[in-house]
Scaffold this active site. Structure first.
Site, mmCIF file in Angstrom:
data_model
loop_
_atom_site.group_PDB
_atom_site.id
_atom_site.type_symbol
_atom_site.label_atom_id
_atom_site.label_comp_id
_atom_site.label_asym_id
_atom_site.label_seq_id
_atom_site.Cartn_x
_atom_site.Cartn_y
_atom_site.Cartn_z
ATOM 1 C CB SER A 1 -7.738 7.110 10.070
ATOM 2 O OG SER A 1 -8.141 8.175 9.268
ATOM 3 C CG LEU B 1 -7.490 -7.006 6.084
ATOM 4 C CD1 LEU B 1 -7.939 -5.568 5.819
ATOM 5 C CD2 LEU B 1 -6.743 -7.085 7.404
ATOM 6 C CE LYS C 1 -8.205 3.327 9.403
ATOM 7 N NZ LYS C 1 -7.280 2.181 9.147
ATOM 8 C CE1 TYR D 1 -10.694 4.443 5.373
ATOM 9 C CE2 TYR D 1 -10.826 6.801 5.820
ATOM 10 C CZ TYR D 1 -10.091 5.628 5.761
ATOM 11 O OH TYR D 1 -8.759 5.636 6.109
ATOM 12 C CB THR E 1 -0.609 -0.365 7.157
ATOM 13 O OG1 THR E 1 -0.482 -1.172 6.000
ATOM 14 C CG2 THR E 1 0.721 -0.255 7.858
ATOM 15 C CB VAL F 1 -1.248 10.232 4.125
ATOM 16 C CG1 VAL F 1 0.223 9.888 3.906
ATOM 17 C CG2 VAL F 1 -1.668 9.940 5.564
ATOM 18 N N GLY G 1 0.820 -1.218 0.000
ATOM 19 C CA GLY G 1 0.000 0.000 0.000
ATOM 20 C C GLY G 1 0.853 1.267 0.000
HETATM 21 P P1 NDP Z 1 -3.791 1.925 0.222
HETATM 22 O O1 NDP Z 1 -5.096 1.700 -0.446
HETATM 23 O O2 NDP Z 1 -2.627 2.213 -0.615
HETATM 24 O O3 NDP Z 1 -3.444 0.702 1.155
HETATM 25 C C1 NDP Z 1 -4.418 -0.085 1.750
HETATM 26 C C2 NDP Z 1 -3.811 -1.454 1.967
HETATM 27 O O4 NDP Z 1 -4.784 -2.288 2.600
HETATM 28 C C3 NDP Z 1 -3.433 -2.108 0.643
HETATM 29 O O5 NDP Z 1 -2.210 -2.759 0.799
HETATM 30 C C4 NDP Z 1 -4.544 -3.125 0.446
HETATM 31 O O6 NDP Z 1 -4.131 -4.263 -0.268
HETATM 32 C C5 NDP Z 1 -4.830 -3.503 1.875
HETATM 33 N N1 NDP Z 1 -6.147 -4.125 1.980
HETATM 34 C C6 NDP Z 1 -7.357 -3.578 1.717
HETATM 35 N N2 NDP Z 1 -8.314 -4.498 1.865
HETATM 36 C C7 NDP Z 1 -7.691 -5.650 2.228
HETATM 37 C C8 NDP Z 1 -8.131 -6.968 2.518
HETATM 38 N N3 NDP Z 1 -9.424 -7.320 2.446
HETATM 39 N N4 NDP Z 1 -7.209 -7.901 2.878
HETATM 40 C C9 NDP Z 1 -5.889 -7.586 2.926
HETATM 41 N N5 NDP Z 1 -5.415 -6.356 2.646
HETATM 42 C C10 NDP Z 1 -6.305 -5.409 2.295
HETATM 43 O O7 NDP Z 1 -4.053 3.089 1.257
HETATM 44 P P2 NDP Z 1 -3.096 3.816 2.321
HETATM 45 O O8 NDP Z 1 -1.720 3.354 2.224
HETATM 46 O O9 NDP Z 1 -3.377 5.248 2.219
HETATM 47 O O10 NDP Z 1 -3.764 3.292 3.658
HETATM 48 C C11 NDP Z 1 -3.072 2.478 4.590
HETATM 49 C C12 NDP Z 1 -3.723 2.639 5.928
HETATM 50 O O11 NDP Z 1 -3.638 3.997 6.327
HETATM 51 C C13 NDP Z 1 -5.223 2.281 5.948
HETATM 52 O O12 NDP Z 1 -5.461 1.634 7.185
HETATM 53 C C14 NDP Z 1 -5.907 3.643 5.907
HETATM 54 O O13 NDP Z 1 -7.156 3.588 6.506
HETATM 55 C C15 NDP Z 1 -4.913 4.463 6.727
HETATM 56 N N6 NDP Z 1 -4.975 5.903 6.521
HETATM 57 C C16 NDP Z 1 -4.709 6.469 5.297
HETATM 58 C C17 NDP Z 1 -4.738 7.842 5.158
HETATM 59 C C18 NDP Z 1 -4.428 8.514 3.847
HETATM 60 O O14 NDP Z 1 -4.674 9.726 3.724
HETATM 61 N N7 NDP Z 1 -3.891 7.817 2.849
HETATM 62 C C19 NDP Z 1 -5.056 8.729 6.287
HETATM 63 C C20 NDP Z 1 -5.254 8.032 7.535
HETATM 64 C C21 NDP Z 1 -5.219 6.674 7.627
HETATM 65 P P3 NDP Z 1 -4.241 -4.309 -1.885
HETATM 66 O O15 NDP Z 1 -3.027 -3.579 -2.371
HETATM 67 O O16 NDP Z 1 -4.241 -5.751 -2.182
HETATM 68 O O17 NDP Z 1 -5.521 -3.602 -2.265
#
Ligand code: NDP
Length: 352
Positions: free
Chosen positions: A131, A68, A164, A160, A87, A192, A18
């Site tokens: 978050s 998940l 969280k 969403y 994460t 972010v 991610g």
């Molecule tokens: P991304 O979408 O890039 O990352 C999300 C990650 O979660 C991906 O690796 C995705 O895997 C994985 N994921 C989603 N669903 C599942 C599932 N069912 N099983 C396994 N893995 C799963 O977003 P971010 O990097 O931005 O987000 C990362 C974390 O940070 C999250 O928890 C988000 O809520 C939190 N966050 C993000 C903010 C932002 O502004 N970006 C702000 C605050 C918190 P896959 O690649 O396979 O889809």
């Protein structure tokens, strides 16, 4: 501080490919850790190549599959780890079924990871990527601190944010009631942005890409509390390494209004190359007009706009600065670097 050379076992990062997680993986590898990352599908190697090609990855990064939504999916991934950085969570504002698509994977997935940690016996600390969404879902001028919890979101209002909040609450209640053998630290980033290692457009980048691809022709009365993804990664690593770290940490550097962002871009030549938003809807008349227009958006976007348009978002980031030693990058520089990066990956639409 833990002694990096003495840390036993790999550090587990869930959702390792991610946007935020890949920067965490990069920082851990560069600090010399062995890293185990979970991804949903190991066969989609192109989706992971940005982490498998990081310096040190050949020798010290291993990927394992875990979803998940699958019970006990993280047992093998957690085995032997002292530190788990969780994460993975769906990060989407508009979904078809909020319970199925957001709440269940966020909450059940977090509990599943924690149960695997408790079962492993080796885990000392879990750092949970929570978050701002678990702190508040509206811009009401209140100075948010780690004591604040989002009590307004639901399946029908900012789902969403609801997912969280429930996931973080479930995590605290899990470690509060069981003798798990590990402690929990939550990182609560706000909006972010920053360079993407994988080149995908993250949900939080969409406002910026909307400035140049014509999707957002107007300047709305929106204020964003930004933070650089590299600072968010450092906060996770510090929260893992510092024995005294505890509780929640707001991770946000500074706020910018949409108008300030557009002005910054214009001052740096972006207006010469792209058609930036120019119709001001951020005044006294513009806010009710934009709220009316928000009604035709999909429900997640509509909720977000209704709870943020015309408001101000304030926060206190002193805890993360004093306890984790975090020094935030300059947010204007991050905005410009993000735009350069989005352009490099081809996400900014047609030039003038
Ligand atoms: P991304 O979408 O890039 O990352 C999300 C990650 O979660 C991906 O690796 C995705 O895997 C994985 N994921 C989603 N669903 C599942 C599932 N069912 N099983 C396994 N893995 C799963 O977003 P971010 O990097 O931005 O987000 C990362 C974390 O940070 C999250 O928890 C988000 O809520 C939190 N966050 C993000 C903010 C932002 O502004 N970006 C702000 C605050 C918190 P896959 O690649 O396979 O889809």
């Amino acid at each position: 501080m833990i002694d990096r050379a003495e840390s036993r076992g790999p550090v587990l990062v869930t959702g390792a490919s991610g946007f935020i997680a890949s920067h965490i993986v990069a920082e851990l590898l560069s600090a010399g850790y062995r890293v185990r990352g979970t991804v949903r599908d190991l066969t989609k190697t192109a989706r992971h190549s940005h982490i498998t090609t990081l310096p040190g990855a050949d020798e010290r990064l291993e990927l394992v599959a875990a979803d998940l939504r699958t019970a006990a999916a993280f047992d093998d991934a957690v085995a032997g780890c002292e530190f788990v950085l969780h994460t993975a969570s769906p990060y989407q504002i508009d979904v078809d079924d909020p319970q199925r698509d957001l709440v269940e994977p966020a909450v059940n997935g977090t509990l599943s990871v924690l149960e695997s940690c408790a079962g492993a016996g080796s885990v000392r600390r879990v750092v949970l990527t929570s978050s701002v969404a678990a702190i508040t879902d509206r811009a009401d001028g209140h100075v948010n601190t780690e004591a604040d919890w989002n009590t307004r979101s639901s399946l029908t209002r900012n789902p969403y944010y609801f997912s969280k909040t429930l996931a973080e609450q479930a995590a605290w209640s899990y470690v509060g009631r069981s003798d798990t053998g590990f402690d929990l630290v939550a990182i609560n980033p706000f909006y972010v942005i920053g360079p993407s290692l994988g080149g995908e457009v993250n949900t939080s980048h969409r406002s910026l890409t909307g400035f140049t691809n014509g999707k957002v022709p107007v300047i709305l009365a929106i204020e964003w509390p930004f933070v650089d993804v590299r600072d968010v990664a450092t906060a996770h690593v510090q929260a893992m390494e510092r024995p005294d770290a505890g509780g929640r940490y707001i991770v946000a550097a500074g706020t910018r209004t949409m108008r300030q962002v557009v002005d910054l871009l214009r001052a740096n030549g972006w207006g010469d190359r792209y058609r930036l938003p120019s119709i001001g809807l951020d005044g006294r008349i513009g806010v009710p007009i934009s709220k009316l227009a928000a009604r035709v958006q999909r429900s997640g976007t509509r909720d977000y706009l209704m709870s943020h348009l015309g408001g101000v978002m304030r926060f206190d980031n002193s805890k993360v600065r004093s306890e984790l030693g975090l020094e935030f990058r300059d947010i204007d520089k991050t905005i410009l670097e993000t735009m350069d990066d989005l352009e490099r990956w081809g996400h900014l639409g047609k030039k003038r």
